[in-house]
Design a protein around this motif. Structure first.
Motif, PDB file in Angstrom:
ATOM      1  N   ASN A   1     -11.445  22.243 -32.313  1.00 15.22           N
ATOM      2  CA  ASN A   1     -10.629  23.280 -32.947  1.00 15.22           C
ATOM      3  C   ASN A   1     -11.153  24.689 -32.707  1.00 15.22           C
ATOM      4  N   GLY A   2     -12.107  24.826 -31.797  1.00 11.66           N
ATOM      5  CA  GLY A   2     -12.702  26.129 -31.523  1.00 11.66           C
ATOM      6  C   GLY A   2     -11.863  26.959 -30.571  1.00 11.66           C
ATOM      7  N   HIS A   3     -12.353  28.154 -30.298  1.00 13.59           N
ATOM      8  CA  HIS A   3     -11.717  29.047 -29.336  1.00 13.59           C
ATOM      9  C   HIS A   3     -12.438  28.907 -28.002  1.00 13.59           C
ATOM     10  N   PRO A   4     -11.698  28.992 -26.891  1.00 13.70           N
ATOM     11  CA  PRO A   4     -12.349  28.808 -25.592  1.00 13.70           C
ATOM     12  C   PRO A   4     -13.198  30.007 -25.172  1.00 13.70           C
ATOM     13  N   GLU A   5     -14.306  29.694 -24.518  1.00 15.18           N
ATOM     14  CA  GLU A   5     -15.098  30.716 -23.846  1.00 15.18           C
ATOM     15  C   GLU A   5     -14.534  30.830 -22.442  1.00 15.18           C
ATOM     16  N   GLU A   6     -14.355  32.038 -21.942  1.00 16.44           N
ATOM     17  CA  GLU A   6     -13.809  32.243 -20.600  1.00 16.44           C
ATOM     18  C   GLU A   6     -14.915  32.683 -19.661  1.00 16.44           C
ATOM     19  N   ILE A   7     -15.045  31.968 -18.539  1.00 20.04           N
ATOM     20  CA  ILE A   7     -16.089  32.255 -17.562  1.00 20.04           C
ATOM     21  C   ILE A   7     -15.416  32.520 -16.211  1.00 20.04           C
ATOM     22  N   PRO A   8     -15.442  33.766 -15.711  1.00 14.50           N
ATOM     23  CA  PRO A   8     -14.838  34.069 -14.412  1.00 14.50           C
ATOM     24  C   PRO A   8     -15.615  33.391 -13.276  1.00 14.50           C
ATOM     25  N   VAL A   9     -14.863  32.789 -12.346  1.00 16.69           N
ATOM     26  CA  VAL A   9     -15.477  32.152 -11.179  1.00 16.69           C
ATOM     27  C   VAL A   9     -14.741  32.562  -9.911  1.00 16.69           C
ATOM     28  N   LYS A  10     -15.461  32.482  -8.796  1.00 17.98           N
ATOM     29  CA  LYS A  10     -14.854  32.737  -7.485  1.00 17.98           C
ATOM     30  C   LYS A  10     -15.134  31.530  -6.605  1.00 17.98           C
TER      31      LYS A  10
ATOM     32  N   THR B   1      -7.167  24.754  -6.968  1.00 21.16           N
ATOM     33  CA  THR B   1      -6.275  25.346  -5.969  1.00 21.16           C
ATOM     34  C   THR B   1      -4.874  24.736  -6.028  1.00 21.16           C
ATOM     35  N   GLU B   2      -4.746  23.536  -6.580  1.00 23.26           N
ATOM     36  CA  GLU B   2      -3.433  22.903  -6.733  1.00 23.26           C
ATOM     37  C   GLU B   2      -2.855  23.143  -8.128  1.00 23.26           C
ATOM     38  N   GLY B   3      -3.547  23.957  -8.921  1.00 24.76           N
ATOM     39  CA  GLY B   3      -3.119  24.253 -10.283  1.00 24.76           C
ATOM     40  C   GLY B   3      -4.234  23.980 -11.269  1.00 24.76           C
TER      41      GLY B   3
ATOM     42  N   VAL C   1     -11.770  24.793  -6.141  1.00 22.79           N
ATOM     43  CA  VAL C   1     -11.559  25.737  -7.239  1.00 22.79           C
ATOM     44  C   VAL C   1     -11.180  27.089  -6.644  1.00 22.79           C
ATOM     45  N   LYS C   2     -10.121  27.690  -7.205  1.00 22.18           N
ATOM     46  CA  LYS C   2      -9.726  29.024  -6.741  1.00 22.18           C
ATOM     47  C   LYS C   2     -10.326  30.071  -7.664  1.00 22.18           C
ATOM     48  N   ASP C   3     -10.289  31.324  -7.239  1.00 23.59           N
ATOM     49  CA  ASP C   3     -10.751  32.427  -8.069  1.00 23.59           C
ATOM     50  C   ASP C   3      -9.952  32.428  -9.366  1.00 23.59           C
TER      51      ASP C   3
END
Length: 86
Positions: A58-67, A29-31, A46-48
């Protein structure tokens, strides 16, 4: 070579992820903040948004949506308690 970070992503209903990773970036929430092994202990709300997980340096990030939720960095690693994942 850096040591792996133990990362757990948990919701009230289930354990979503528990593994050794290189780095995690969390939408606080502060960045956004990034966590590697050896990070100083702290807590944050944690913000949405999207948690990005790098399994290797050196890999690519996996993105996981959170609320919403709460994150804790301790000597054991990073734990994110999310209200909802996905």
């Amino acid at each position: 070579m850096t040591m792996p970070l133990h990362f757990e992503l948990v919701t009230p209903a289930r354990l979503v992820l528990s593994e050794e990773v290189h780095q995690v970036v969390v939408p606080g929430t502060e960045g956004e903040f990034g966590v590697l092994e050896g990070h100083a202990p702290f807590t944050s709300t944690v913000k949405d948004g999207v948690i990005r997980v790098w399994r290797s340096e050196n890999g690519h990030p996996e993105e996981i949506p959170v609320k919403g939720g709460f994150a804790e960095v301790s000597a054991k690693g990073l734990t994110v308690l999310a209200e909802h994942v996905g």
